[in-house]
Design an enzyme around this catalytic site. Structure first.
Site, PDB file in Angstrom:
ATOM      1  N   ALA A   1       7.049   2.415 -12.200  1.00  0.00           N
ATOM      2  CA  ALA A   1       7.872   2.750 -11.025  1.00  0.00           C
ATOM      3  C   ALA A   1       9.324   2.444 -11.327  1.00  0.00           C
ATOM      4  O   ALA A   1       9.949   1.612 -10.694  1.00  0.00           O
ATOM      5  CB  ALA A   1       7.388   1.966  -9.812  1.00  0.00           C
ATOM      6  N   GLY A   2       9.875   3.122 -12.336  1.00  0.00           N
ATOM      7  CA  GLY A   2      11.226   2.801 -12.782  1.00  0.00           C
ATOM      8  C   GLY A   2      11.156   1.574 -13.671  1.00  0.00           C
ATOM      9  O   GLY A   2      10.069   1.065 -13.981  1.00  0.00           O
TER      10      GLY A   2
ATOM     11  N   HIS B   1       8.642   2.059 -21.658  1.00  0.00           N
ATOM     12  CA  HIS B   1       8.598   3.474 -21.267  1.00  0.00           C
ATOM     13  C   HIS B   1       8.436   4.396 -22.467  1.00  0.00           C
ATOM     14  O   HIS B   1       7.812   5.452 -22.366  1.00  0.00           O
ATOM     15  CB  HIS B   1       9.875   3.853 -20.500  1.00  0.00           C
TER      16      HIS B   1
ATOM     17  N   HIS C   1      18.814   3.214 -10.178  1.00  0.00           N
ATOM     18  CA  HIS C   1      18.466   3.247  -8.750  1.00  0.00           C
ATOM     19  C   HIS C   1      18.747   1.937  -8.022  1.00  0.00           C
ATOM     20  O   HIS C   1      18.916   1.938  -6.804  1.00  0.00           O
ATOM     21  CB  HIS C   1      16.972   3.537  -8.571  1.00  0.00           C
TER      22      HIS C   1
ATOM     23  N   HIS D   1      11.002  15.195 -14.694  1.00  0.00           N
ATOM     24  CA  HIS D   1       9.801  15.340 -13.855  1.00  0.00           C
ATOM     25  C   HIS D   1       9.399  16.814 -13.876  1.00  0.00           C
ATOM     26  O   HIS D   1       9.327  17.469 -12.841  1.00  0.00           O
ATOM     27  CB  HIS D   1      10.047  14.820 -12.444  1.00  0.00           C
TER      28      HIS D   1
ATOM     29  N   HIS E   1      15.256  10.820 -18.622  1.00  0.00           N
ATOM     30  CA  HIS E   1      14.313   9.878 -19.270  1.00  0.00           C
ATOM     31  C   HIS E   1      13.335  10.630 -20.177  1.00  0.00           C
ATOM     32  O   HIS E   1      12.138  10.714 -19.914  1.00  0.00           O
ATOM     33  CB  HIS E   1      13.620   8.913 -18.296  1.00  0.00           C
TER      34      HIS E   1
ATOM     35  N   ASP F   1      17.377   3.420 -15.670  1.00  0.00           N
ATOM     36  CA  ASP F   1      16.431   3.823 -14.620  1.00  0.00           C
ATOM     37  C   ASP F   1      15.948   2.584 -13.851  1.00  0.00           C
ATOM     38  O   ASP F   1      14.823   2.554 -13.361  1.00  0.00           O
ATOM     39  CB  ASP F   1      15.247   4.605 -15.214  1.00  0.00           C
TER      40      ASP F   1
ATOM     41  N   ASN G   1       9.336  10.646 -20.730  1.00  0.00           N
ATOM     42  CA  ASN G   1       8.637  10.201 -19.529  1.00  0.00           C
ATOM     43  C   ASN G   1       8.638  11.304 -18.481  1.00  0.00           C
ATOM     44  O   ASN G   1       9.682  11.895 -18.198  1.00  0.00           O
ATOM     45  CB  ASN G   1       9.307   8.945 -18.945  1.00  0.00           C
TER      46      ASN G   1
ATOM     47  N   GLN H   1       7.720   9.237  -8.351  1.00  0.00           N
ATOM     48  CA  GLN H   1       8.314   9.981  -7.234  1.00  0.00           C
ATOM     49  C   GLN H   1       7.172  10.375  -6.296  1.00  0.00           C
ATOM     50  O   GLN H   1       6.078  10.695  -6.757  1.00  0.00           O
ATOM     51  CB  GLN H   1       9.027  11.249  -7.724  1.00  0.00           C
TER      52      GLN H   1
END
Ligand code: FE
Length: 381
Positions: A304-305, A247, A62, A191, A212, A270, A215, A139
């Site tokens: 957060a990433g 993570h 990102h 997610h 990921h 990520d 996670n 997210q």
């Protein structure tokens, strides 16, 4: 023409302990063992025994170094491309996250318009908003929604969407997977609260990756194996993993490798804006404070990433699995290239492919990055 000599070369099919490789017109021309044949090379690079392998391909990233793809500016994208190249990345997918229609569109439109001079920009990874609010992670849960064909059509029209992270357990999202499969956009479960049965069905619709892995997905339970169980079980799935040791615990990374093998794991970062910034740096993400520590954290402790870079991910992966880079290199580039179906162009050292290469010292630190035959980074000596 460029000639690299005295390199430990990890090619697509075998390792050459001491060899040479020539590059011309941005492509890999030849390589071989020992001393090179006489060649009219304008540039000779002496690797002094270092490792020459395919450049890293990060399909889930990102931001970094104070920038983010969602900034939707040409400066952000070009500076990210240079930042990634310094960490051995020769190709990446600019990754968006859950937001309203317009900010995602603006980011994708900017990706379509921007020419980069570091790591090559292969397109975009749309992560969310078509995910499960119960597995939001960082997210924004208020902006998560079911797949919407009208909205997506405008994003798709930018021509850069290559990969989408989606929760396959909803019927609208399963229809979106069909749409993506028909349009050669790769889909990845993430997610998500998908059960093993949901995942089996999604694979029948063309789903091929997990995002990921471990996670923000339904964990493995021995009577309902969940998304994680599906990731481990189904050979059709290639599994992203964030190999920062935060993570996913190192032994779980090793478990993933043992279940999937060298062809089934895709190392990703990520990484977010805070990657490459000093410990303690604070910034705002969607109006929420993020602090850089061992990783990037929201105030409530949610990850957060990451602040990972691909060179460190590769070093960690070799350490966590106890394998050599000769054995696991496909997890750094080739598996991602195969997932995106760009392995005819990049992702391994093979004659005729783009010269997307990285030179690593024995501790796997990056000393040179070459993208399409152009040296874009050299470690200052
Ligand atoms: Fe995510």
């Amino acid at each position: 023409m460029q000639l690299i000599i005295n390199a430990h070369i990890i090619t697509e099919t075998h390792t050459i302990p001491n060899g040479w490789l020539t590059v011309g017109d941005g492509k890999i021309l030849y390589f071989g063992d020992g001393a090179p044949p006489p060649t009219p090379s304008s540039v000779i690079i002496n690797a002094h025994g270092k490792i020459l392998t395919a450049g890293f391909l990060d399909i889930h990233v990102h931001g970094g170094n104070g920038h983010e793809i969602m900034d939707a500016t040409p400066q952000a994208i070009t500076e990210l491309s240079q930042f990634y190249a310094r960490h051995g990345v020769t190709g990446f997918l600019a990754t968006t996250w859950t937001a309203d229609d317009e900010p995602i569109y603006r980011a994708l439109a900017q990706v379509a318009q921007t020419t980069v001079d570091g790591a090559y920009l292969w397109g975009a990874h749309v992560e969310g908003p078509y995910v499960n609010p119960n597995k939001a992670g960082a997210q924004n849960p208020h902006l998560i929604r079911r797949a919407n064909m009208t909205e997506f059509a405008r994003w798709q029209a930018t021509g850069v969407v290559r990969l989408m992270t989606i929760a396959p357990e909803f019927p609208e999202n399963l229809a979106m997977i069909d749409h993506c499969t028909a349009h050669h956009i790769v889909t990845s479960a993430g997610h998500t609260d998908a059960t093993l049965a949901d995942m089996r069905r999604a694979i029948e619709h063309g789903l091929s990756n997990t995002t990921h892995t471990f996670n923000a997905m339904r964990p493995l339970h021995h009577r309902e194996a969940g998304t994680v169980g599906a990731a481990l079980l189904f050979p059709e799935l290639r599994c992203e993993v964030i190999c920062d040791g935060v993570h996913v615990q190192p032994d779980v990374v090793k478990l993933l490798y043992q279940a999937k093998g060298a062809d089934g794991v895709i190392l990703i970062t990520d990484a977010v804006r805070g990657a490459g910034l000093p410990y303690g740096t604070e910034y705002s993400q969607d109006g929420r404070r993020v602090t850089v520590r061992e990783s990037a954290y929201l105030d409530d402790g949610t990850l957060a990433g990451s602040t990972l870079t691909m060179d460190v991910a590769v070093q960690n992966f070799v350490r966590f699995t106890g394998k050599s880079l000769d054995e696991v290199w496909r997890c750094t580039s080739y598996n991602a290239a195969r997932a995106l179906k760009i392995d005819d162009q990049t992702g391994s050292i093979a004659v005729g492919k783009r010269a997307d290469l990285v030179l690593l010292d024995e501790s796997l630190n990056v000393t040179m990055t070459m993208v399409g035959g152009k040296v874009v980074y050299i470690l200052p000596s």
